[in-house]
Design a protein around this motif. Structure first.
Motif, PDB file in Angstrom:
ATOM      1  N   ALA A 718       0.827  -1.200   0.000  1.00  0.00           N
ATOM      2  CA  ALA A 718       0.000   0.000   0.000  1.00  0.00           C
ATOM      3  C   ALA A 718       0.867   1.258   0.000  1.00  0.00           C
ATOM      4  O   ALA A 718       0.570   2.237  -0.692  1.00  0.00           O
ATOM      5  N   ASP A 853      -3.800   1.715  -7.215  1.00  0.00           N
ATOM      6  CA  ASP A 853      -3.701   0.861  -6.030  1.00  0.00           C
ATOM      7  C   ASP A 853      -2.870  -0.378  -6.377  1.00  0.00           C
ATOM      8  O   ASP A 853      -2.528  -0.615  -7.541  1.00  0.00           O
ATOM      9  N   GLU A 856      -4.080  -2.492  -9.321  1.00  0.00           N
ATOM     10  CA  GLU A 856      -3.921  -1.855 -10.627  1.00  0.00           C
ATOM     11  C   GLU A 856      -2.444  -1.807 -11.028  1.00  0.00           C
ATOM     12  O   GLU A 856      -2.109  -1.915 -12.212  1.00  0.00           O
ATOM     13  N   ARG A 857      -1.539  -1.651 -10.063  1.00  0.00           N
ATOM     14  CA  ARG A 857      -0.100  -1.673 -10.372  1.00  0.00           C
ATOM     15  C   ARG A 857       0.291  -3.018 -10.975  1.00  0.00           C
ATOM     16  O   ARG A 857       1.064  -3.088 -11.941  1.00  0.00           O
TER      17      ARG A 857
END
Length: 903
Positions: A718, A853, A856-857
């Motif tokens: 995160a 996020d 998505e990375r």
């Protein structure tokens, strides 16, 4: 004698200063500008705007238009006039008119100038001179009272020193000048120098003598003279001059007009950025001493304002601003080499924030290669002999310079048509030890070149670094030798030596000294002609594998490994003695010297006998001999362009080099059979700019293709972790990068891997990040970098949106895609990455915390890894096509086919 760097100068007191009239052009000073060769009846301001700004003419003390364009490339690209840009915009942006004036320091002292709208240089020249120095690290001086102390280190040649003093007398002009003639000779030689100084001394040219103990190094002698010159308060500038360098009129004035701490002109003989980058011979026509001035003026007309920022320069003619010299320190006294002796001084300038040395490419000084050819003493040239202003002399002086010219040209051209006599003369000069070494090389060459008759016969191999050089005789080929080798040997004799002395090489025995080299080359032409590879004086064996250029050389060499390769290297010591060096199996290096007729003739023979040519970038065709001989080739020419080279030089502010490589690009577009580019975007650029047909192009991105990485196994946290791995070059946008790091250091874990940790640290401090414990800043090997990538989410690649980047294929960006690192970009228009589907994060979004996020990375990493695979396939396909292009060449025959496509 000076042995340490003095403390920085203290600001001086504030006496009353005479106010000058405020010009409508800001700091433009008509009286100052009138020092230049301008029409006294002309409008001086208009003359500056139309001509002077582009001819490196300083419009006011402490303002250099040529330095301003070089230091701020955006001004040059926009075509803005430097003085007007500084007056209206530059000073508000913190730009300096020259390295010797600090705009920010003056605004810190007088902040009200921002409200008044008065530029700091105008305020300094009209109100501020005498209140403090123009730069915090340079003591105050009067720029309207110029005075030069010239230090000449005597090195044993009275005639050359006499000529140099005479040239200074001609070149001084209106400058106030004193020469400090330093020697460490015997008492008898000192007497000669004292007499010479007395003869040349005048009211206009003072000459002071400095005696030192015998045995001192060049650095010690130079420091002694410089220290004495610095002790004379009137000198605003100090020049260091070799005893064999002729100074043309206007040269020192023009160097002063650059207003830099250290400036040098180009030279006809130099080993660094001072080398003359275009080919001309001052002895080609006319009287040589007048040609020095003619060529200096020609350079000023051809490349007005062309400056180059250099890391190293030679002290052949170096002009220092006196206050900057006191701040930086002096020469290294432990080295004999002038080039190395300046290193600590240059480092001192950099540490003081005064920048790097400047090479003025529009100025020329001539170094006599063999000053011993001059008569001693040089008594024929007298002050009152009717000599006009400029480098002119009477008949005896002309004769002396022509004798020096003959010595220079003999060293450059080497061989004459009388090859037989020269070969015999060479044999008489070889020592016993050298003869034994060459005899061993001869035996090796002959074993290598000969092969037994019959099927399956092979040539014995050689160990790396065994050298085949022309030396002792070896047995010429006989009917028992391989037919292919005999034919190649005869062809080399015919093609290679006919231009030197055709009547002397009709039979094998007439050029015995050349037979080892010819035998080795003939062995390479037995089957397919070898590939001649042109590089920046490197090869895949001795080159530094960490260098990106060498990595591309290695990759191309592997693609050509199916046949023999010859790498050309220009080596000065190979004058009259070319060599063929075995690096590895099927890998050779041909060493020749510039201007060596024998080496150039053999190179021409290799080209005419069908060798295909691969040039690694435009640098490969930089030697003039190549552009002269390549049109004679009968094999294909493949030109690997590497990048938008002229535009890159414009980015760096080196407009002369941009002009030079623009000319090379045009030559390559016409002459090359195949043009290799690293991206489709680059191919489109060359098709549009140069009219190169796409069927003549091969796209081949080259990068390190290690084992594949499974990015699907990666995990993303995160709290983001970002990396930058690279240098601190100007095009990396380091100030912007540092600000991005400083703005996000509290919420992003940063890893900065760079060889220039000090430079990156200073950039972070300037960006306001004083607490650098918030990040990891260190240097790292490539292995360490690759090990760090899988632990990082984002990677920085900040590039401007310009043609250089739009056609590029950065290795760093490929590495990010390979390891699943999501790029953070200033502009995404880099190479083919966007059109291939690359996913990226904008710099503004990253700064604002608008980040994908972890899920998505991972999705972006998968998409980018697919782009990496496409690039890998394109690279392999390109290398295959390159290998096929050189395979078009046929074996050497009596008349090899012409493969060129150009006229």
């Amino acid at each position: 004698m000076f042995r340490r760097r003095p403390a920085p100068p203290e600001p001086i007191s504030e006496p009353a200063a005479e106010e000058l009239q405020h010009s409508q052009m800001g700091p433009f000073d008509p009286a100052w500008y009138a020092r230049h060769p301008v029409d006294p009846e002309a409008d001086l301001a208009e003359d500056y705007r139309s001509r002077g700004a582009w001819a490196a003419r300083s419009p006011a003390p402490l303002f250099s238009p040529s330095w301003y364009r070089a230091a701020y490339p955006d001004v040059a690209v926009a075509g803005a006039e430097p003085l007007e840009h500084y007056r209206t915009h530059g000073w508000r942006e913190g730009r300096d008119p020259s390295p010797l004036f600090s705009t920010r320091a003056w605004l810190d002292r007088y902040p009200e100038l921002l409200e008044e709208g008065t530029d700091p240089l105008t305020h300094y020249l009209t109100h501020g001179m005498g209140k403090m120095g123009p730069h915090p690290r340079v003591k105050a001086f009067d720029p309207n009272a110029l005075d030069v102390g010239v230090v000449v280190v005597f090195d044993g040649d009275i005639g050359a020193t006499d000529l140099v003093l005479w040239s200074l007398e001609c070149a001084r002009g209106a400058l106030s000048m004193t020469v400090y003639l330093v020697d460490a000779g015997t008492s008898a030689r000192r007497g000669e120098l004292d007499a010479l100084a007395a003869k040349r001394r005048s009211a206009e040219l003072g000459i002071e003598r400095q005696h030192e103990e015998p045995g001192l190094s060049f650095g010690q002698l130079a420091n002694a003279g410089i220290w004495r010159a610095l002790s004379a308060d009137q000198h605003t500038h100090i020049a260091l001059l070799e005893q064999s360098v002729l100074v043309a009129p206007g040269t020192i004035d023009a160097l002063i007009d650059l207003w830099v701490p250290l400036a040098v002109p180009v030279l006809n003989l130099a080993l660094n950025e001072q080398a003359v980058p275009i080919e001309f011979d001052i002895y080609a026509r006319g009287e040589p001493q007048t040609q020095v001035a003619v060529q200096a003026e020609r350079r000023r007309a051809l490349i007005p304002g062309g400056l180059c920022f250099a890391d190293r320069v030679e002290p052949a003619l170096a002009l220092f601003q006196a206050g900057a010299l006191e701040t930086a320190g002096l020469l290294d006294e432990q080295t004999e080499a002038g080039l190395d002796a300046l290193d600590p001084l240059i480092a001192g300038l950099r540490d003081a924030g005064l920048g790097q040395p400047v090479v003025a490419r529009h100025l020329y000084a001539h170094r006599l290669e063999r000053s011993a050819a001059l008569p001693a003493p040089f008594a024929a040239i007298e002050r009152d002999s009717g000599m006009p202003r400029g480098l002119l002399a009477d008949a005896a002086g002309v004769l002396a310079l022509q004798r020096s010219a003959a010595a220079d040209r003999a060293a450059l051209t080497g061989w004459s048509a009388d090859a037989d006599r020269l070969l015999k003369a060479h044999a008489g000069r070889v020592s016993d030890a050298e003869r034994a070494t060459e005899r061993a090389a001869v035996r090796l060459a002959h074993r290598l070149a000969r092969s037994e008759q019959g099927a399956g016969a092979t040539r014995p191999g050689t160990a790396p670094w065994d050298e085949i050089a022309f030396g002792d005789p070896c047995t010429p080929p006989t009917l028992t030798d391989a037919p292919g080798w005999r034919a190649a040997y005869r062809a080399l004799l015919r093609e290679g030596l006919a231009g030197l002395a055709e009547r002397e090489v009709a039979g094998f025995g007439q050029a015995e000294g050349l037979q080892p080299l010819l035998a080795g080359l003939a062995g390479l032409f037995q089957t397919d002609p070898p590939v001649l590879v042109l590089t920046m004086d490197t090869d895949p064996v001795t080159g530094n594998e960490k260098d990106g250029y060498v990595q591309r050389v290695i990759a191309i060499d592997r693609a050509l490994a199916g046949r023999s390769r010859i790498y050309l290297k220009m080596v000065a010591t190979r004058a009259r003695r070319p060599a063929l060096v075995c690096l590895e199996a099927n890998l050779w290096r041909l060493e020749i010297a510039h201007g060596c007729a024998l080496g150039e003739t053999l190179l021409g023979a290799v080209l005419r006998l069908g060798a295909p040519v691969y040039s690694q970038s435009l640098v490969g065709i930089d030697p003039p001999v190549l552009r002269r001989l390549l049109p004679q080739r009968t094999g294909a020419l493949i030109m690997d362009m590497h990048g938008a080279v002229p535009e890159e030089f414009v980015m760096y502010g080196d407009h002369y080099m941009a002009q030079k490589y623009r000319r090379y690009e045009g030559w390559a577009a016409k002459e090359a059979d195949i043009v290799v580019s690293v991206t489709e975007a680059m191919g489109e650029h060359f098709a549009t700019k140069l009219g190169i047909a796409r069927e003549r192009m091969i796209v081949c991105p080259i990068f390190s293709q290690g084992r594949d990485v499974d990015v699907a196994e990666r995990s993303y946290a995160a709290r983001p972790r970002a990396i930058y791995a690279g240098g601190t070059q100007r095009w990396q946008m380091i100030p912007e990068m540092a600000r991005l790091v400083a703005d996000t250091a509290e919420v992003v874990d940063w890893v900065l891997l760079t060889p220039d940790t000090k430079g990156m640290g200073r950039a972070l401090e300037r960006a306001g990040l004083s607490d650098q414990t918030l990040l990891s800043l260190r240097s790292a090997s490539q292995t360490e970098v690759f090990a760090t990538y899988p632990r990082c989410d984002f990677g920085l690649l900040l590039r401007e949106d310009d043609v250089v980047n739009r056609v590029a294929c950065p290795t760093k960006l490929i590495e990010y895609l390979r390891f699943g690192v999501v790029p953070v970009m200033h502009s995404p228009d880099v190479g083919d990455f966007n059109r291939l589907g690359m996913r990226w994060v904008a710099e503004e979004d990253f700064r604002a915390g608008r980040l994908p996020d972890p899920a998505e990375r991972a999705e972006m990493a998968q998409a980018n890894h697919a782009v990496y695979r496409k690039l890998t396939e394109a690279s392999r396909a390109g290398l295959t096509r390159i290998a096929g292009a050189v395979a078009v060449s046929e074996p050497m025959v009596e008349t090899a086919p012409r493969l060129r496509t150009s006229a």
